[in-house]
Scaffold this motif. Structure first.
Motif, mmCIF file in Angstrom:
data_model
loop_
_atom_site.group_PDB
_atom_site.id
_atom_site.type_symbol
_atom_site.label_atom_id
_atom_site.label_comp_id
_atom_site.label_asym_id
_atom_site.label_seq_id
_atom_site.Cartn_x
_atom_site.Cartn_y
_atom_site.Cartn_z
ATOM 1 N N ARG A 25 0.852 -1.191 0.000
ATOM 2 C CA ARG A 25 0.000 0.000 0.000
ATOM 3 C C ARG A 25 0.888 1.241 0.000
ATOM 4 N NH1 ARG A 25 -2.864 0.766 5.910
ATOM 5 N NH2 ARG A 25 -1.027 0.412 7.171
ATOM 6 N N VAL A 26 0.532 2.178 -0.878
ATOM 7 C CA VAL A 26 1.222 3.461 -0.930
ATOM 8 C C VAL A 26 0.696 4.298 0.227
ATOM 9 C CG1 VAL A 26 1.564 5.567 -2.273
ATOM 10 C CG2 VAL A 26 1.544 3.333 -3.427
ATOM 11 N N LEU A 27 1.591 4.807 1.060
ATOM 12 C CA LEU A 27 1.192 5.569 2.234
ATOM 13 C C LEU A 27 1.055 7.060 1.935
ATOM 14 C CD1 LEU A 27 3.409 3.751 4.870
ATOM 15 C CD2 LEU A 27 0.978 3.380 4.391
ATOM 16 N N ILE A 28 2.082 7.628 1.296
ATOM 17 C CA ILE A 28 2.078 9.063 1.003
ATOM 18 C C ILE A 28 3.141 9.323 -0.053
ATOM 19 C CG2 ILE A 28 3.725 9.689 2.823
ATOM 20 C CD1 ILE A 28 1.794 12.106 3.452
ATOM 21 N N HIS A 29 2.950 10.390 -0.840
ATOM 22 C CA HIS A 29 3.933 10.662 -1.891
ATOM 23 C C HIS A 29 3.851 12.108 -2.378
ATOM 24 C CE1 HIS A 29 0.983 10.789 -5.184
ATOM 25 N NE2 HIS A 29 0.335 9.899 -4.457
ATOM 26 N N THR A 30 4.954 12.525 -2.961
ATOM 27 C CA THR A 30 5.057 13.737 -3.767
ATOM 28 C C THR A 30 5.703 13.272 -5.070
ATOM 29 O OG1 THR A 30 7.315 14.339 -3.128
ATOM 30 C CG2 THR A 30 5.535 15.118 -1.684
ATOM 31 N N PRO A 31 5.841 14.114 -6.063
ATOM 32 C CA PRO A 31 6.545 13.672 -7.278
ATOM 33 C C PRO A 31 7.997 13.257 -7.011
ATOM 34 C CG PRO A 31 5.251 15.627 -7.757
ATOM 35 C CD PRO A 31 5.205 15.431 -6.255
ATOM 36 N N GLU A 32 8.606 13.833 -5.971
ATOM 37 C CA GLU A 32 10.016 13.556 -5.682
ATOM 38 C C GLU A 32 10.256 12.399 -4.717
ATOM 39 O OE1 GLU A 32 9.032 17.616 -6.680
ATOM 40 O OE2 GLU A 32 8.597 16.622 -4.787
ATOM 41 N N LEU A 33 9.228 11.982 -3.954
ATOM 42 C CA LEU A 33 9.432 11.050 -2.851
ATOM 43 C C LEU A 33 8.173 10.237 -2.599
ATOM 44 C CD1 LEU A 33 11.714 10.563 -0.688
ATOM 45 C CD2 LEU A 33 10.462 12.151 0.772
ATOM 46 N N MET A 34 8.345 8.978 -2.221
ATOM 47 C CA MET A 34 7.192 8.103 -1.981
ATOM 48 C C MET A 34 7.501 7.151 -0.828
ATOM 49 S SD MET A 34 5.659 5.243 -4.580
ATOM 50 C CE MET A 34 4.292 6.118 -5.281
ATOM 51 N N GLN A 35 6.497 6.932 0.055
ATOM 52 C CA GLN A 35 6.615 5.963 1.141
ATOM 53 C C GLN A 35 5.571 4.873 0.919
ATOM 54 O OE1 GLN A 35 5.353 7.036 5.179
ATOM 55 N NE2 GLN A 35 7.390 6.380 5.857
ATOM 56 N N VAL A 36 6.033 3.611 0.989
ATOM 57 C CA VAL A 36 5.193 2.454 0.680
ATOM 58 C C VAL A 36 5.411 1.392 1.751
ATOM 59 C CG1 VAL A 36 4.678 0.685 -1.061
ATOM 60 C CG2 VAL A 36 5.484 2.936 -1.786
ATOM 61 N N SER A 50 15.130 -4.689 -10.546
ATOM 62 C CA SER A 50 15.841 -3.418 -10.428
ATOM 63 C C SER A 50 14.923 -2.312 -10.937
ATOM 64 C CB SER A 50 17.151 -3.433 -11.217
ATOM 65 O OG SER A 50 16.886 -3.524 -12.594
ATOM 66 N N HIS A 51 15.235 -1.093 -10.565
ATOM 67 C CA HIS A 51 14.489 0.080 -11.022
ATOM 68 C C HIS A 51 15.403 1.292 -10.902
ATOM 69 C CE1 HIS A 51 13.981 0.582 -6.674
ATOM 70 N NE2 HIS A 51 13.375 -0.593 -6.639
ATOM 71 N N PRO A 52 15.064 2.369 -11.612
ATOM 72 C CA PRO A 52 15.934 3.547 -11.582
ATOM 73 C C PRO A 52 15.831 4.361 -10.288
ATOM 74 C CG PRO A 52 14.035 3.976 -12.971
ATOM 75 C CD PRO A 52 13.963 2.518 -12.569
ATOM 76 N N HIS A 53 14.860 4.053 -9.441
ATOM 77 C CA HIS A 53 14.656 4.805 -8.207
ATOM 78 C C HIS A 53 15.670 4.391 -7.141
ATOM 79 C CE1 HIS A 53 10.984 3.958 -10.404
ATOM 80 N NE2 HIS A 53 10.639 5.206 -10.135
ATOM 81 N N VAL A 54 16.103 5.332 -6.325
ATOM 82 C CA VAL A 54 16.871 5.012 -5.127
ATOM 83 C C VAL A 54 15.851 4.587 -4.076
ATOM 84 C CG1 VAL A 54 18.389 5.900 -3.319
ATOM 85 C CG2 VAL A 54 18.699 6.648 -5.693
ATOM 86 N N GLN A 55 16.164 3.540 -3.329
ATOM 87 C CA GLN A 55 15.237 2.978 -2.337
ATOM 88 C C GLN A 55 15.945 2.835 -1.001
ATOM 89 O OE1 GLN A 55 13.550 -0.780 -3.591
ATOM 90 N NE2 GLN A 55 13.422 -1.524 -1.488
ATOM 91 N N VAL A 56 15.272 3.225 0.067
ATOM 92 C CA VAL A 56 15.725 2.917 1.419
ATOM 93 C C VAL A 56 14.583 2.169 2.090
ATOM 94 C CG1 VAL A 56 15.010 5.148 2.404
ATOM 95 C CG2 VAL A 56 16.753 3.791 3.555
ATOM 96 N N PHE A 103 11.061 5.702 -1.801
ATOM 97 C CA PHE A 103 11.637 5.774 -3.136
ATOM 98 C C PHE A 103 11.784 7.231 -3.550
ATOM 99 C CE2 PHE A 103 9.120 1.878 -2.989
ATOM 100 C CZ PHE A 103 10.015 0.933 -3.474
ATOM 101 N N THR A 104 12.868 7.509 -4.269
ATOM 102 C CA THR A 104 13.017 8.804 -4.913
ATOM 103 C C THR A 104 13.532 8.584 -6.326
ATOM 104 O OG1 THR A 104 13.956 11.025 -4.775
ATOM 105 C CG2 THR A 104 15.355 9.265 -3.964
ATOM 106 N N PRO A 105 12.870 9.176 -7.334
ATOM 107 C CA PRO A 105 11.596 9.864 -7.235
ATOM 108 C C PRO A 105 10.474 8.862 -6.980
ATOM 109 C CG PRO A 105 12.207 9.624 -9.537
ATOM 110 C CD PRO A 105 13.354 9.087 -8.718
ATOM 111 N N MET A 106 9.220 9.345 -6.899
ATOM 112 C CA MET A 106 8.091 8.444 -6.658
ATOM 113 C C MET A 106 7.976 7.424 -7.785
ATOM 114 S SD MET A 106 4.610 10.493 -7.640
ATOM 115 C CE MET A 106 3.596 9.059 -7.732
ATOM 116 N N ARG A 107 7.333 6.311 -7.510
ATOM 117 C CA ARG A 107 7.161 5.242 -8.505
ATOM 118 C C ARG A 107 5.767 5.338 -9.133
ATOM 119 N NH1 ARG A 107 9.947 -0.339 -7.287
ATOM 120 N NH2 ARG A 107 8.940 -0.585 -9.312
ATOM 121 N N GLN A 108 5.721 5.869 -10.325
ATOM 122 C CA GLN A 108 4.451 5.969 -11.059
ATOM 123 C C GLN A 108 3.860 4.594 -11.316
ATOM 124 O OE1 GLN A 108 2.648 8.532 -11.912
ATOM 125 N NE2 GLN A 108 4.010 10.247 -11.577
ATOM 126 N N ASP A 109 4.707 3.567 -11.445
ATOM 127 C CA ASP A 109 4.215 2.209 -11.759
ATOM 128 C C ASP A 109 3.419 1.600 -10.611
ATOM 129 O OD1 ASP A 109 6.807 2.202 -10.476
ATOM 130 O OD2 ASP A 109 6.992 0.077 -10.934
#
Length: 111
Positions: A25-36, A50-56, A103-109
């Protein structure tokens, strides 16, 4: 007045079943950042990808075998890991657990 969402409350968003034993579930996001939030039953696998986003990722509950770029380590509740852009990574839930990923940037997928 901004349309930007500043707060997310528990149970505001629905869980999506990805495959048996895995939910997201996606919790919150902006175009630059997303928490899931990801939920895993014991033994469930987050397949290597793999994906182009940096993930922590933060282990909110459980124990996971985490592999990043061929390096594997067990990460327990309270632990974290970072996945740089483009590296192959995956997890195996050693117990029932939850990961909080940013994730940065957010994951549109994910929509």
């Amino acid at each position: 007045m901004s349309d930007q969402k500043f707060f997310a409350q528990p149970n505001e968003t629905e869980w999506t079943e990805l495959q048996p034993g895995n939910t997201r579930r996606v919790l919150i996001h902006t175009p630059e950042l997303m928490q899931v939030e990801f939920g895993f039953e014991s033994g469930a696998v987050g397949a290597p990808h793999s994906h182009p986003h940096v993930q922590v990722s933060y282990v909110a509950e459980g124990r996971f075998e985490v592999t990043i770029d061929g390096n594997t380590e067990v990460v327990e509740q309270g632990g974290s890991f970072i996945v740089p852009s483009g590296l192959v990574h995956g997890v195996v839930a050693l117990t029932r657990g939850r990961l909080i990923d940013v994730f940065t940037p957010m994951r549109q997928d994910f929509f």
